[in-house]
Scaffold this motif. Structure first.
Motif, PDB file in Angstrom:
ATOM      1  N   TRP A 164      -0.491   5.806  16.495  1.00 40.91           N
ATOM      2  CA  TRP A 164       0.481   6.759  15.950  1.00 40.91           C
ATOM      3  C   TRP A 164       1.295   7.405  17.068  1.00 40.91           C
ATOM      4  O   TRP A 164       2.473   7.709  16.895  1.00 40.91           O
ATOM      5  CB  TRP A 164      -0.238   7.842  15.140  1.00 40.91           C
ATOM      6  N   SER A 165       0.664   7.580  18.218  1.00 36.77           N
ATOM      7  CA  SER A 165       1.376   8.184  19.347  1.00 36.77           C
ATOM      8  C   SER A 165       2.365   7.201  19.979  1.00 36.77           C
ATOM      9  O   SER A 165       3.499   7.571  20.291  1.00 36.77           O
ATOM     10  CB  SER A 165       0.369   8.658  20.400  1.00 36.77           C
ATOM     11  N   ASP A 166       1.943   5.948  20.149  1.00 38.86           N
ATOM     12  CA  ASP A 166       2.784   4.946  20.821  1.00 38.86           C
ATOM     13  C   ASP A 166       3.846   4.353  19.912  1.00 38.86           C
ATOM     14  O   ASP A 166       4.862   3.837  20.408  1.00 38.86           O
ATOM     15  CB  ASP A 166       1.914   3.805  21.355  1.00 38.86           C
ATOM     16  N   CYS A 167       3.613   4.376  18.597  1.00 38.58           N
ATOM     17  CA  CYS A 167       4.511   3.705  17.646  1.00 38.58           C
ATOM     18  C   CYS A 167       4.984   4.697  16.587  1.00 38.58           C
ATOM     19  O   CYS A 167       4.696   4.528  15.388  1.00 38.58           O
ATOM     20  CB  CYS A 167       3.797   2.523  16.993  1.00 38.58           C
ATOM     21  N   PRO A 168       5.707   5.717  16.988  1.00 38.19           N
ATOM     22  CA  PRO A 168       6.122   6.740  16.012  1.00 38.19           C
ATOM     23  C   PRO A 168       7.100   6.167  14.993  1.00 38.19           C
ATOM     24  O   PRO A 168       8.007   5.409  15.338  1.00 38.19           O
ATOM     25  CB  PRO A 168       6.781   7.809  16.884  1.00 38.19           C
ATOM     26  N   TYR A 169       6.883   6.513  13.761  1.00 42.71           N
ATOM     27  CA  TYR A 169       7.783   6.090  12.670  1.00 42.71           C
ATOM     28  C   TYR A 169       9.168   6.665  12.925  1.00 42.71           C
ATOM     29  O   TYR A 169       9.307   7.845  13.264  1.00 42.71           O
ATOM     30  CB  TYR A 169       7.224   6.607  11.345  1.00 42.71           C
ATOM     31  N   PRO A 170      10.225   5.876  12.784  1.00 42.93           N
ATOM     32  CA  PRO A 170      10.332   4.452  12.447  1.00 42.93           C
ATOM     33  C   PRO A 170      10.787   3.628  13.649  1.00 42.93           C
ATOM     34  O   PRO A 170      11.676   2.779  13.543  1.00 42.93           O
ATOM     35  CB  PRO A 170      11.420   4.473  11.376  1.00 42.93           C
ATOM     36  N   LEU A 171      10.193   3.865  14.831  1.00 40.72           N
ATOM     37  CA  LEU A 171      10.688   3.300  16.076  1.00 40.72           C
ATOM     38  C   LEU A 171       9.812   2.159  16.574  1.00 40.72           C
ATOM     39  O   LEU A 171       8.587   2.174  16.425  1.00 40.72           O
ATOM     40  CB  LEU A 171      10.761   4.388  17.146  1.00 40.72           C
ATOM     41  N   GLY A 172      10.447   1.184  17.190  1.00 40.71           N
ATOM     42  CA  GLY A 172       9.741   0.138  17.892  1.00 40.71           C
ATOM     43  C   GLY A 172       9.320  -1.024  17.032  1.00 40.71           C
ATOM     44  O   GLY A 172       9.589  -1.100  15.831  1.00 40.71           O
ATOM     45  N   ILE A 173       8.609  -1.932  17.683  1.00 38.11           N
ATOM     46  CA  ILE A 173       8.248  -3.196  17.055  1.00 38.11           C
ATOM     47  C   ILE A 173       7.281  -2.984  15.888  1.00 38.11           C
ATOM     48  O   ILE A 173       7.205  -3.807  14.970  1.00 38.11           O
ATOM     49  CB  ILE A 173       7.650  -4.149  18.116  1.00 38.11           C
ATOM     50  N   GLY A 174       6.543  -1.861  15.898  1.00 45.14           N
ATOM     51  CA  GLY A 174       5.622  -1.577  14.800  1.00 45.14           C
ATOM     52  C   GLY A 174       6.307  -1.275  13.491  1.00 45.14           C
ATOM     53  O   GLY A 174       5.658  -1.248  12.442  1.00 45.14           O
ATOM     54  N   TRP A 175       7.617  -1.055  13.536  1.00 50.35           N
ATOM     55  CA  TRP A 175       8.381  -0.742  12.324  1.00 50.35           C
ATOM     56  C   TRP A 175       9.563  -1.692  12.175  1.00 50.35           C
ATOM     57  O   TRP A 175      10.639  -1.303  11.742  1.00 50.35           O
ATOM     58  CB  TRP A 175       8.843   0.716  12.354  1.00 50.35           C
ATOM     59  N   SER A 176       9.341  -2.951  12.519  1.00 47.79           N
ATOM     60  CA  SER A 176      10.415  -3.946  12.444  1.00 47.79           C
ATOM     61  C   SER A 176      10.226  -4.946  11.317  1.00 47.79           C
ATOM     62  O   SER A 176      11.169  -5.648  10.954  1.00 47.79           O
ATOM     63  CB  SER A 176      10.515  -4.706  13.775  1.00 47.79           C
ATOM     64  N   SER A 177       9.027  -5.042  10.753  1.00 44.15           N
ATOM     65  CA  SER A 177       8.723  -6.080   9.770  1.00 44.15           C
ATOM     66  C   SER A 177       7.853  -5.526   8.655  1.00 44.15           C
ATOM     67  O   SER A 177       6.765  -4.994   8.917  1.00 44.15           O
ATOM     68  CB  SER A 177       8.002  -7.256  10.444  1.00 44.15           C
ATOM     69  N   ALA A 178       8.304  -5.671   7.428  1.00 48.95           N
ATOM     70  CA  ALA A 178       7.512  -5.212   6.287  1.00 48.95           C
ATOM     71  C   ALA A 178       6.210  -5.982   6.162  1.00 48.95           C
ATOM     72  O   ALA A 178       5.173  -5.422   5.773  1.00 48.95           O
ATOM     73  CB  ALA A 178       8.334  -5.331   5.000  1.00 48.95           C
ATOM     74  N   LEU A 179       6.234  -7.281   6.482  1.00 51.86           N
ATOM     75  CA  LEU A 179       4.998  -8.061   6.401  1.00 51.86           C
ATOM     76  C   LEU A 179       3.967  -7.535   7.382  1.00 51.86           C
ATOM     77  O   LEU A 179       2.786  -7.403   7.042  1.00 51.86           O
ATOM     78  CB  LEU A 179       5.274  -9.542   6.677  1.00 51.86           C
ATOM     79  N   GLU A 180       4.373  -7.253   8.616  1.00 53.37           N
ATOM     80  CA  GLU A 180       3.419  -6.756   9.602  1.00 53.37           C
ATOM     81  C   GLU A 180       2.838  -5.421   9.165  1.00 53.37           C
ATOM     82  O   GLU A 180       1.645  -5.158   9.354  1.00 53.37           O
ATOM     83  CB  GLU A 180       4.098  -6.643  10.966  1.00 53.37           C
ATOM     84  N   ASN A 181       3.658  -4.557   8.584  1.00 50.99           N
ATOM     85  CA  ASN A 181       3.143  -3.290   8.057  1.00 50.99           C
ATOM     86  C   ASN A 181       2.135  -3.524   6.942  1.00 50.99           C
ATOM     87  O   ASN A 181       1.124  -2.828   6.828  1.00 50.99           O
ATOM     88  CB  ASN A 181       4.297  -2.428   7.544  1.00 50.99           C
ATOM     89  N   ALA A 182       2.415  -4.527   6.097  1.00 59.13           N
ATOM     90  CA  ALA A 182       1.520  -4.812   4.979  1.00 59.13           C
ATOM     91  C   ALA A 182       0.169  -5.331   5.462  1.00 59.13           C
ATOM     92  O   ALA A 182      -0.890  -4.926   4.952  1.00 59.13           O
ATOM     93  CB  ALA A 182       2.176  -5.826   4.045  1.00 59.13           C
ATOM     94  N   ILE A 183       0.183  -6.216   6.444  1.00 61.08           N
ATOM     95  CA  ILE A 183      -1.085  -6.736   6.963  1.00 61.08           C
ATOM     96  C   ILE A 183      -1.868  -5.625   7.649  1.00 61.08           C
ATOM     97  O   ILE A 183      -3.100  -5.552   7.549  1.00 61.08           O
ATOM     98  CB  ILE A 183      -0.822  -7.921   7.910  1.00 61.08           C
ATOM     99  N   ARG A 184      -1.157  -4.724   8.333  1.00 62.25           N
ATOM    100  CA  ARG A 184      -1.834  -3.574   8.945  1.00 62.25           C
ATOM    101  C   ARG A 184      -2.484  -2.709   7.865  1.00 62.25           C
ATOM    102  O   ARG A 184      -3.613  -2.210   8.037  1.00 62.25           O
ATOM    103  CB  ARG A 184      -0.831  -2.778   9.774  1.00 62.25           C
ATOM    104  N   LEU A 185      -1.814  -2.531   6.725  1.00 62.85           N
ATOM    105  CA  LEU A 185      -2.404  -1.757   5.633  1.00 62.85           C
ATOM    106  C   LEU A 185      -3.672  -2.418   5.095  1.00 62.85           C
ATOM    107  O   LEU A 185      -4.618  -1.725   4.695  1.00 62.85           O
ATOM    108  CB  LEU A 185      -1.390  -1.585   4.501  1.00 62.85           C
ATOM    109  N   LEU A 186      -3.704  -3.737   5.037  1.00 67.98           N
ATOM    110  CA  LEU A 186      -4.921  -4.425   4.608  1.00 67.98           C
ATOM    111  C   LEU A 186      -6.085  -4.074   5.527  1.00 67.98           C
ATOM    112  O   LEU A 186      -7.206  -3.817   5.068  1.00 67.98           O
ATOM    113  CB  LEU A 186      -4.694  -5.934   4.588  1.00 67.98           C
TER     114      LEU A 186
END
Length: 667
Positions: A164-186
């Motif tokens: 959460w500190s390194d990847c603040p919403y909505p910045l960076g590669i952690g917020w570039s792909s809906a699929l990646e966010n979905a797999i992280r939620l799993l």
């Protein structure tokens, strides 16, 4: 210029509606960058998180904690396993925006406008995304659940707090792909369940309640992000189904905001629709890629099990389609568990639950399928009840698996998958005398991109006695190493014919095809004596002198002899390459007019009568490229390949004879 060429090719594959939709998405991204429509201040939950089984994992399934704790200790020591690079020293917590492969640090710019295809800015995006999926969080949570050691739970908190500190919403590669966010939620949903959910001691005191608040706030942002950026049109493949799966898991585990009911309906209806669209009535995923077939089946299985735990029912058609998908896996898996590596593979697992050294993802799906559908034939192909299945279904699942009877008689797999164009030739399935041939007479891939298909029309794989002989060589590269990406996708890497040095289909980029070969079955016959498949493809009709390639495969079951007859409808002569890719376990030699391959107790002899030019034998060649196999993403090794060249025309077919001899294993 490469970026411009990619953009123009991408536009060629879009219809007017998609162009308009993507233009709207680009405008929305600029609006969001200025703060519009973002969930910058997530609302507090309107209701508490439900108690009880929040996820789909058994809390204490009776497993040995030692391998799970050992894996967790490696993570705490900063060693991460990513693709073909185990034990990468990344520290704990790792630097989330630093590519583990190249060391490139991706910028913290607005995520939806960050070009993740630009290797100079982000490095190898597959490694960066894989790290940010948080599979390690589940391993740490498993170790906490099995051992009760508080340090593993604290490590989960440290990992999430650092992200959460390194990847603040909505910045960076952690917020570039809906699929990646979905797999992280799993991963988060599974870890939440393993840590004890809302009743976890980790959330009990003041610091714990603040940790809970931040976690739920990020869950809300993930859900909002996914629902706002679903893949559509030519990208509505496994990405879209994965996005729905992650959103469904989140709303099932954390149904506590005003938007949760709407997100749940969106996800559930999307899953139900896409499961039937993306997987044909014959049970084969339309991406024409066996690993993505596995991934999609795994998503469906996880959602089905989670839905049952939470009282959310999927329609009968959903589960029936999943059962048909497992039938396809059972059909193409040989007696030793080998599954052809057709099409792309990225090695992804939706949840990495097993720590068994010999974990087999396809057998695991069949083990769960045996329990869900009461299929003794799935049990036989699975062989045993693995740890992942035990996490997912618990002791009740194990007991149900053990109650299934051993099916009598030989294996009787489905032989024809007409929608996907796959045909199974062979004999003595599931026995030491087995010959299993998987032939491809279907489409290149799914939708206009056909993103994960390979130029393999009329190719086939062959195993005998559980030994791989003729194989599909795999994938190796995705976003980087373009020449290797092109070769592993190309016709020369597959057991088919290349004309005038060209692929059957025309590549337009790493995940798109411009002109696509269409294959079709002309005749299929099977009885106790022989199997016969006749098919064609039109990929070379685009040549100045059009060529229609036909292939007939005739298997004499008693003799173990396969005749492959290739014919070409054309007006002029053409240079043809007859390509044969052998498994790396094979010893291949040229003996007179024959190619002889040995793998253990199995021997193959291949001849091309009437060809005046002896074949070339390649192994690990870079000029020309040839003789490679990739069993894991970003890893390749030399493997024998044989190429016959000759002039072909319409006058006479070209025959290749293959004789298979299976000796007793102890001889």
């Amino acid at each position: 210029m490469p970026d411009l060429a990619w953009t123009l090719n991408r536009l060629r594959l879009m219809g007017p509606a998609e162009v308009c939709w993507r233009a709207g998405r680009a405008l929305r991204a600029r609006w969001e960058r200025r703060g519009g429509g973002l969930a910058m201040h997530p609302p507090a939950p309107l209701s508490s998180v439900p108690a009880g089984h929040l996820g789909w994992l058994e809390a204490r399934p009776g497993l040995d904690p030692v391998p799970y704790c050992a894996a967790a200790d490696r993570i705490l020591a900063g060693r991460f396993d990513l693709f073909a690079r185990p034990g990468l020293e990344l520290g704990f917590p790792p630097r989330w925006n630093r590519d583990p492969k190249t060391g490139t640090v991706a910028p913290l710019t607005f995520g939806k406008m960050l070009d993740y295809r630009d290797e100079r800015r982000v490095g190898d995006i597959k490694y960066l995304w894989e790290l940010n999926r948080h599979a390690e969080l589940v391993t740490l949570a498993q170790a906490y659940r099995l051992s009760g050691e508080e340090r593993y739970g604290q490590a989960c908190q440290a990992l999430l707090e650092s992200w959460w500190s390194d990847c603040p919403y909505p910045l960076g590669i952690g917020w570039s792909s809906a699929l990646e966010n979905a797999i992280r939620l799993l991963q988060w949903a599974a870890a939440w369940d393993l840590l004890g959910g809302d009743g976890s001691p980790l959330l009990a005191d003041g610091a714990g309640r603040e940790f809970r608040r931040r976690w739920l706030a990020s869950v809300y942002q993930h859900c909002h992000f996914i629902a706002s950026h679903l893949s559509r049109y030519s990208s509505a493949n496994n990405h879209l189904l994965g996005e729905y799966a992650g959103l469904f898991a989140a709303t099932a585990v954390w149904p506590c905001w005003a938007e949760s009911a709407a997100w749940s309906r969106l996800a559930r209806q999307g899953l139900e629709r896409e499961a039937l669209l993306q997987n044909g009535p014959d049970g084969v995923n339309r991406e024409q890629a066996t690993w993505y077939h596995h991934e999609v089946a795994d998503m469906m299985l996880l959602c089905l099990l989670l839905g049952r735990r939470r009282g959310i029912a999927f329609p009968q058609g959903f589960s029936q389609r999943l059962e048909a998908m497992l039938e396809f896996i059972a059909a193409i898996m040989d007696a030793d568990g080998n599954v052809p590596m057709i099409g792309d593979a990225d090695d992804a697992q939706m949840l990495r639950l097993s720590r068994e050294p010999a974990f087999h993802p396809y057998r695991s799906l069949l083990a769960c399928g045996a329990v869900l559908f009461g299929r003794a034939d799935f049990k036989r192909k699975a062989g045993r009840f693995d740890d992942k299945s035990l996490w997912l279904t618990g002791r009740e699942g194990l007991a149900a698996f053990e109650r299934l009877p051993d099916p009598p008689g030989p294996e009787l797999p489905r032989r024809v998958f007409p929608d996907a164009g796959y045909y199974l030739l062979g004999r003595d399935f599931g026995t030491p005398a087995e010959i299993r041939i998987v032939a491809d007479a279907g489409p290149l891939g799914y939708l206009s991109l056909a993103a994960h298909g390979h130029a393999d029309a009329l190719a086939f794989t062959l195993s005998a006695g559980g030994r791989e002989l003729l194989i599909d060589p795999g994938t190796f590269a995705y976003h980087t190493q373009g020449n290797w990406r092109a070769w592993f996708r190309g016709t020369a890497a597959h057991n088919t014919v290349r004309i005038d040095g060209r692929d059957q289909s025309e590549q337009g980029g790493n995940f798109m095809w411009l002109r696509k070969a269409a294959a079709a079955c002309e005749r299929w016959e099977s009885d106790a004596v022989r199997d016969c498949l006749a098919a064609r493809h039109d990929g070379y009709l685009r040549l100045p002198d059009p060529v229609l390639h036909r292939r007939e495969m005739l298997l004499d079951k008693a003799k173990g002899e396969l005749l492959v007859r290739d014919s070409f409808d054309c007006r002029q002569a053409h240079r043809a390459e007859f390509c044969w890719q052998f498994a790396e376990s094979c010893e291949v030699a040229l003996q007179g007019d024959a190619v002889v391959a040995r793998s253990g107790h199995v021997r193959l002899e291949m001849r091309m009568p009437g060809n005046p030019v002896p074949p070339r034998l390649l192994a690990g060649s870079v000029s020309p490229l040839g003789g490679w196999v990739s069993r894991r993403l970003d890893h390749r090794q030399a493997a024998p390949a044989v190429v016959w060249e000759r002039q072909v025309d319409h006058a006479a077919p070209c025959d290749t004879s293959i004789r298979i001899v299976i000796a007793p294993e102890d001889s």
